[in-house]
Design a protein around this motif. Structure first.
Motif, mmCIF file in Angstrom:
data_model
loop_
_atom_site.group_PDB
_atom_site.id
_atom_site.type_symbol
_atom_site.label_atom_id
_atom_site.label_comp_id
_atom_site.label_asym_id
_atom_site.label_seq_id
_atom_site.Cartn_x
_atom_site.Cartn_y
_atom_site.Cartn_z
ATOM 1 N N THR A 1 30.063 -75.841 2.643
ATOM 2 C CA THR A 1 29.821 -74.520 2.200
ATOM 3 C C THR A 1 31.108 -73.860 1.804
ATOM 4 O OG1 THR A 1 29.776 -73.571 4.324
ATOM 5 C CG2 THR A 1 27.683 -74.158 3.474
ATOM 6 N N LEU A 2 31.080 -73.139 0.685
ATOM 7 C CA LEU A 2 32.183 -72.190 0.214
ATOM 8 C C LEU A 2 32.395 -71.268 1.171
ATOM 9 C CD1 LEU A 2 34.181 -71.838 -2.105
ATOM 10 C CD2 LEU A 2 32.627 -70.611 -3.160
ATOM 11 N N VAL A 3 33.434 -71.081 1.759
ATOM 12 C CA VAL A 3 33.728 -69.969 2.845
ATOM 13 C C VAL A 3 34.602 -68.862 2.191
ATOM 14 C CG1 VAL A 3 33.190 -71.120 4.795
ATOM 15 C CG2 VAL A 3 35.526 -71.274 3.873
ATOM 16 N N ARG A 4 35.486 -69.075 1.298
ATOM 17 C CA ARG A 4 36.420 -68.109 0.907
ATOM 18 C C ARG A 4 37.287 -68.573 -0.334
ATOM 19 N NH1 ARG A 4 39.735 -68.370 6.295
ATOM 20 N NH2 ARG A 4 37.596 -68.164 6.983
ATOM 21 N N GLN A 5 37.819 -67.662 -1.016
ATOM 22 C CA GLN A 5 38.716 -67.910 -2.205
ATOM 23 C C GLN A 5 40.025 -67.041 -2.146
ATOM 24 O OE1 GLN A 5 35.824 -67.079 -5.413
ATOM 25 N NE2 GLN A 5 35.980 -69.364 -5.864
ATOM 26 N N TRP A 6 40.942 -67.748 -2.462
ATOM 27 C CA TRP A 6 42.463 -66.960 -2.471
ATOM 28 C C TRP A 6 42.968 -66.929 -3.968
ATOM 29 C CZ3 TRP A 6 47.043 -70.272 -0.844
ATOM 30 C CH2 TRP A 6 48.302 -69.560 -1.078
ATOM 31 N N GLN A 7 43.042 -65.551 -4.312
ATOM 32 C CA GLN A 7 43.490 -65.353 -5.972
ATOM 33 C C GLN A 7 45.430 -65.150 -5.467
ATOM 34 O OE1 GLN A 7 42.024 -64.577 -8.943
ATOM 35 N NE2 GLN A 7 44.038 -65.030 -9.397
ATOM 36 N N THR A 8 45.946 -66.165 -6.185
ATOM 37 C CA THR A 8 47.484 -66.174 -6.250
ATOM 38 C C THR A 8 47.698 -65.003 -7.195
ATOM 39 O OG1 THR A 8 47.430 -67.979 -8.104
ATOM 40 C CG2 THR A 8 47.415 -68.551 -5.593
ATOM 41 N N GLU A 9 48.945 -64.660 -6.976
ATOM 42 C CA GLU A 9 49.526 -63.534 -7.879
ATOM 43 C C GLU A 9 50.344 -64.235 -9.126
ATOM 44 O OE1 GLU A 9 52.110 -61.419 -5.577
ATOM 45 O OE2 GLU A 9 50.554 -60.569 -3.966
ATOM 46 N N GLY A 10 50.237 -63.179 -10.132
ATOM 47 C CA GLY A 10 50.873 -63.720 -11.387
ATOM 48 C C GLY A 10 50.117 -64.725 -12.259
ATOM 49 N N PRO A 11 50.754 -64.985 -13.543
ATOM 50 C CA PRO A 11 49.764 -65.632 -14.342
ATOM 51 C C PRO A 11 49.924 -67.360 -14.327
ATOM 52 C CG PRO A 11 51.798 -64.909 -15.235
ATOM 53 C CD PRO A 11 51.826 -64.315 -14.075
ATOM 54 N N ASP A 12 51.144 -67.669 -13.367
ATOM 55 C CA ASP A 12 51.224 -69.158 -13.198
ATOM 56 C C ASP A 12 50.184 -69.876 -12.700
ATOM 57 O OD1 ASP A 12 53.844 -69.080 -14.576
ATOM 58 O OD2 ASP A 12 54.442 -68.023 -12.758
ATOM 59 N N GLU A 13 50.058 -70.928 -13.073
ATOM 60 C CA GLU A 13 48.868 -71.935 -12.248
ATOM 61 C C GLU A 13 49.269 -72.607 -11.361
ATOM 62 O OE1 GLU A 13 48.508 -76.088 -14.140
ATOM 63 O OE2 GLU A 13 49.197 -75.222 -15.651
ATOM 64 N N VAL A 14 48.642 -73.036 -10.193
ATOM 65 C CA VAL A 14 48.776 -73.513 -9.054
ATOM 66 C C VAL A 14 48.900 -74.960 -9.207
ATOM 67 C CG1 VAL A 14 48.320 -73.938 -6.561
ATOM 68 C CG2 VAL A 14 47.431 -71.727 -7.796
ATOM 69 N N ALA A 15 50.104 -75.686 -9.133
ATOM 70 C CA ALA A 15 50.351 -77.021 -9.116
ATOM 71 C C ALA A 15 50.394 -78.063 -8.024
ATOM 72 C CB ALA A 15 51.834 -77.296 -9.823
ATOM 73 N N ALA A 16 50.256 -77.224 -6.796
ATOM 74 C CA ALA A 16 50.183 -78.276 -5.798
ATOM 75 C C ALA A 16 49.827 -77.464 -4.407
ATOM 76 C CB ALA A 16 51.623 -78.906 -5.500
ATOM 77 N N LEU A 17 49.258 -78.117 -3.479
ATOM 78 C CA LEU A 17 48.897 -77.536 -2.189
ATOM 79 C C LEU A 17 49.180 -78.342 -1.111
ATOM 80 C CD1 LEU A 17 44.977 -76.616 -3.031
ATOM 81 C CD2 LEU A 17 47.057 -75.094 -2.924
ATOM 82 N N ALA A 18 49.448 -77.825 0.186
ATOM 83 C CA ALA A 18 49.958 -78.448 1.116
ATOM 84 C C ALA A 18 49.623 -77.745 2.522
ATOM 85 C CB ALA A 18 51.433 -78.792 1.032
ATOM 86 N N TRP A 19 48.871 -78.292 3.449
ATOM 87 C CA TRP A 19 48.408 -77.721 4.710
ATOM 88 C C TRP A 19 49.744 -78.024 5.652
ATOM 89 C CZ3 TRP A 19 44.423 -74.664 5.815
ATOM 90 C CH2 TRP A 19 43.376 -74.823 5.044
ATOM 91 N N SER A 20 49.864 -77.091 6.304
ATOM 92 C CA SER A 20 50.656 -77.139 7.781
ATOM 93 C C SER A 20 49.934 -78.216 8.722
ATOM 94 C CB SER A 20 50.940 -75.827 8.409
ATOM 95 O OG SER A 20 49.923 -75.152 9.061
ATOM 96 N N ASP A 21 50.708 -78.852 9.558
ATOM 97 C CA ASP A 21 50.179 -79.896 10.397
ATOM 98 C C ASP A 21 49.129 -79.217 11.554
ATOM 99 O OD1 ASP A 21 51.537 -81.732 9.375
ATOM 100 O OD2 ASP A 21 52.866 -82.300 11.254
ATOM 101 N N ASP A 22 49.301 -78.069 11.779
ATOM 102 C CA ASP A 22 48.181 -77.212 12.719
ATOM 103 C C ASP A 22 47.049 -76.527 12.007
ATOM 104 O OD1 ASP A 22 49.597 -75.115 11.404
ATOM 105 O OD2 ASP A 22 50.247 -74.000 13.299
ATOM 106 N N SER A 23 47.030 -76.798 10.535
ATOM 107 C CA SER A 23 45.863 -76.237 9.563
ATOM 108 C C SER A 23 45.854 -74.922 9.773
ATOM 109 C CB SER A 23 44.609 -77.054 10.257
ATOM 110 O OG SER A 23 44.627 -78.428 10.287
ATOM 111 N N THR A 24 46.723 -73.934 10.015
ATOM 112 C CA THR A 24 46.585 -72.729 10.103
ATOM 113 C C THR A 24 47.118 -71.682 8.948
ATOM 114 O OG1 THR A 24 48.791 -72.478 11.073
ATOM 115 C CG2 THR A 24 46.932 -72.458 12.603
ATOM 116 N N ARG A 25 47.949 -72.737 8.010
ATOM 117 C CA ARG A 25 48.500 -72.085 6.744
ATOM 118 C C ARG A 25 48.458 -73.153 5.550
ATOM 119 N NH1 ARG A 25 54.194 -71.709 9.582
ATOM 120 N NH2 ARG A 25 53.347 -73.413 10.583
#
Length: 270
Positions: free
Chosen positions: A144-168
């Motif tokens: 289920t969809l739980v949340r959305q994060w709106q990034t700042e500025g007009p630039d697109e998000v090119a990559a994502l990466a989780w920390s090993d503890d899955s908190t960030r």
């Protein structure tokens, strides 16, 4: 060193190693294949057989398909993004059981994904870029969809990466990186210093540092706590395929070149 493996044909569009490194998933048009990483033999396969690509297409026609692949932290499932193969395949972000194989879910809102996906190491959350500037997160159990994060500025998000503890969750947004604390639902730090758009990022295993590469041909090491640059390296020119960090920072290029950077107390060397 193990001998090189050849996995299928040359027109593979996406590839992803499982967390344990024992399996490799590849995407070719609408077809996904999971391979044994040691023997190179296919384990499972699903999706329509690849079709011949028309030789002539209008220059305004976008890429006929886009694939994104992301493994769950336990290596049992695969998130797959598909996008309009000549109007034959509807855009979707789905989750598959790799062993069966069987589609478990189609994620609500995933049709807007750009194909940039990251599944948290603890398998609890699936993150995907939606409409270039938003990041959506789904639960890893009931999808289920739980949340959305709106990034700042007009630039697109090119990559994502989780920390090993899955908190960030770190996101490459234009020429900087935003680090989002998922539980607190807020950006805790920003990494500023690149002069080109960041294309690749990865966390160090200590959870305190990040590595990034941008169009400015620089590799930066950052403090994840406050976004300070700890080290910088002018890397050779060429198409960068991937960036990873375990015992050392590994940069792979389109021509097959692999470079390793040992990070010791903020200092790097090849």
């Amino acid at each position: 060193m193990a001998p090189p493996l050849r996995l299928g044909d040359d027109d593979c569009l996406s590839i992803a190693f499982s967390p344990l490194g024992d399996l490799v998933a590849t995407a070719r048009q609408e077809q996904v294949t999971v391979w044994d990483a040691r023997s190179g033999k296919p384990r499972v396969q699903w999706g329509a057989y690849p079709r011949r690509i028309p030789k002539r297409k209008p220059t305004s026609t976008p890429l006929p398909w886009v694939y994104g692949l992301a493994w769950s932290g336990d290596g049992s499932r695969l998130a797959v993004h598909t996008h309009c193969f000549f109007d034959r395949t509807a855009p979707a972000l789905s989750v598959w059981d790799v062993a069966k194989p069987q589609r478990l879910a189609v994620l609500d809102g995933g049709e807007d994904s750009t194909g940039t996906i990251a599944w948290s190491p603890d398998s609890s959350l699936i993150a995907a870029v939606a409409r270039e500037h938003n990041v959506s997160l789904w639960r890893g159990d009931d999808y289920t969809l739980v949340r959305q994060w709106q990034t700042e500025g007009p630039d697109e998000v090119a990559a994502l990466a989780w920390s090993d503890d899955s908190t960030r969750l770190a996101a490459a947004v234009g020429n900087h990186v935003e680090i989002w604390a998922v539980a607190q639902k807020q950006v805790t730090s920003r990494c500023l210093g690149h002069t080109g758009n960041v294309k690749h990022l990865t966390w160090g295993t200590d959870g305190h540092r990040l590595a990034t590469i941008s169009d400015d041909r620089m590799l930066y090491i950052w403090s994840a706590q406050d976004g300070r640059p700890l080290a910088a390296l002018d890397i050779p020119r060429g198409g960068v395929r991937s960036l990873s960090w375990r015992d050392s920072v590994i940069v792979t290029y389109d021509d097959g070149t692999i470079m390793s950077w040992d990070v010791c107390n903020g200092r790097g060397r090849f």
